[in-house]
Design a protein around this motif. Structure first.
Motif, PDB file in Angstrom:
ATOM      1  N   SER A  67       0.808  -1.217   0.000  1.00 33.57           N
ATOM      2  CA  SER A  67       0.000   0.000   0.000  1.00 33.57           C
ATOM      3  C   SER A  67       0.840   1.264   0.000  1.00 33.57           C
ATOM      4  O   SER A  67       0.289   2.367  -0.058  1.00 33.57           O
ATOM      5  N   TYR A  68       2.140   1.112   0.085  1.00 37.13           N
ATOM      6  CA  TYR A  68       3.034   2.254   0.206  1.00 37.13           C
ATOM      7  C   TYR A  68       3.708   2.584  -1.119  1.00 37.13           C
ATOM      8  O   TYR A  68       4.225   1.715  -1.797  1.00 37.13           O
ATOM      9  N   ALA A  69       3.714   3.865  -1.447  1.00 37.62           N
ATOM     10  CA  ALA A  69       4.604   4.336  -2.506  1.00 37.62           C
ATOM     11  C   ALA A  69       6.010   4.386  -1.922  1.00 37.62           C
ATOM     12  O   ALA A  69       6.191   4.645  -0.736  1.00 37.62           O
ATOM     13  N   MET A  70       7.003   4.125  -2.762  1.00 41.17           N
ATOM     14  CA  MET A  70       8.377   4.055  -2.301  1.00 41.17           C
ATOM     15  C   MET A  70       9.252   5.033  -3.072  1.00 41.17           C
ATOM     16  O   MET A  70       8.999   5.317  -4.247  1.00 41.17           O
ATOM     17  N   GLY A  71      10.286   5.493  -2.408  1.00 36.20           N
ATOM     18  CA  GLY A  71      11.193   6.421  -3.064  1.00 36.20           C
ATOM     19  C   GLY A  71      12.634   6.156  -2.696  1.00 36.20           C
ATOM     20  O   GLY A  71      12.932   5.518  -1.684  1.00 36.20           O
ATOM     21  N   TRP A  72      13.513   6.615  -3.543  1.00 33.85           N
ATOM     22  CA  TRP A  72      14.956   6.617  -3.271  1.00 33.85           C
ATOM     23  C   TRP A  72      15.430   8.064  -3.267  1.00 33.85           C
ATOM     24  O   TRP A  72      15.087   8.838  -4.178  1.00 33.85           O
ATOM     25  N   PHE A  73      16.178   8.411  -2.258  1.00 36.71           N
ATOM     26  CA  PHE A  73      16.793   9.725  -2.137  1.00 36.71           C
ATOM     27  C   PHE A  73      18.283   9.530  -1.908  1.00 36.71           C
ATOM     28  O   PHE A  73      18.725   8.447  -1.547  1.00 36.71           O
ATOM     29  N   ARG A  74      19.061  10.581  -2.094  1.00 37.05           N
ATOM     30  CA  ARG A  74      20.486  10.494  -1.818  1.00 37.05           C
ATOM     31  C   ARG A  74      20.973  11.802  -1.219  1.00 37.05           C
ATOM     32  O   ARG A  74      20.394  12.860  -1.424  1.00 37.05           O
ATOM     33  N   GLN A  75      22.059  11.677  -0.480  1.00 43.29           N
ATOM     34  CA  GLN A  75      22.654  12.850   0.152  1.00 43.29           C
ATOM     35  C   GLN A  75      24.159  12.760   0.068  1.00 43.29           C
ATOM     36  O   GLN A  75      24.765  11.815   0.605  1.00 43.29           O
ATOM     37  N   ALA A  76      24.734  13.726  -0.616  1.00 46.69           N
ATOM     38  CA  ALA A  76      26.184  13.814  -0.724  1.00 46.69           C
ATOM     39  C   ALA A  76      26.720  14.697   0.405  1.00 46.69           C
ATOM     40  O   ALA A  76      25.979  15.523   0.950  1.00 46.69           O
ATOM     41  N   PRO A  77      27.990  14.551   0.761  1.00 41.60           N
ATOM     42  CA  PRO A  77      28.555  15.367   1.844  1.00 41.60           C
ATOM     43  C   PRO A  77      28.385  16.850   1.571  1.00 41.60           C
ATOM     44  O   PRO A  77      28.700  17.334   0.481  1.00 41.60           O
ATOM     45  N   GLY A  78      27.867  17.565   2.561  1.00 37.72           N
ATOM     46  CA  GLY A  78      27.706  19.000   2.437  1.00 37.72           C
ATOM     47  C   GLY A  78      26.528  19.439   1.603  1.00 37.72           C
ATOM     48  O   GLY A  78      26.360  20.644   1.362  1.00 37.72           O
TER      49      GLY A  78
END
Length: 128
Positions: free
Chosen positions: A31-42
């Motif tokens: 029932s959940y939509a899913m996502g991918w996120f990313r975070q680079a330093p700074g």
């Protein structure tokens, strides 16, 4: 309640491929939509890709369109609820910690605040 665990990150050279996995536990994963996120330093966390609850709709950031593919496996018995991010033609600028996220809504979002559950992240490092 959904618990998310990412895996598949690593150190690769530019042009290589990686496949990230996000294993989800919870009775209503489908029932959940899913996502991918990313975070680079700074840098701030940024949207990478998202998929609707049934997998019929997918969304990509312009920076990864044509190189990354998101997919999901909604097992009937919840034994294998997994979201994947196939990453091809990796570039050094793809280097970041990648996070999987779940949203208690069938429609995905490109905004991090729309997601209620997050994994711990997996490091992806692309060398030039």
């Amino acid at each position: 309640q959904v618990q998310l665990v990412e895996s598949g990150g690593g150190l690769v050279q530019a042009g290589a491929s990686l496949r990230l996995s996000c294993a989800a536990s919870g009775r209503t994963f489908s029932s959940y939509a899913m996502g991918w996120f990313r975070q680079a330093p700074g840098k701030e966390r940024e949207f990478v890709s998202a998929i609707s609850w049934g997998g019929g709709s997918t969304y990509y950031a312009d920076s990864v369109k044509g190189r990354f593919t998101i997919s999901r496996d909604n097992a009937k018995n919840n034994a294998k609820n997994t979201v994947y991010l196939q990453m091809n033609s990796l570039k050094p600028e793809d280097t970041a910690v990648y996070y999987c996220a779940a949203r208690g809504n069938s429609v995905p979002s490109t905004f991090a605040y729309a997601y209620s559950y997050w994994g711990q992240g997996t490091q992806v490092t692309v060398s030039s």
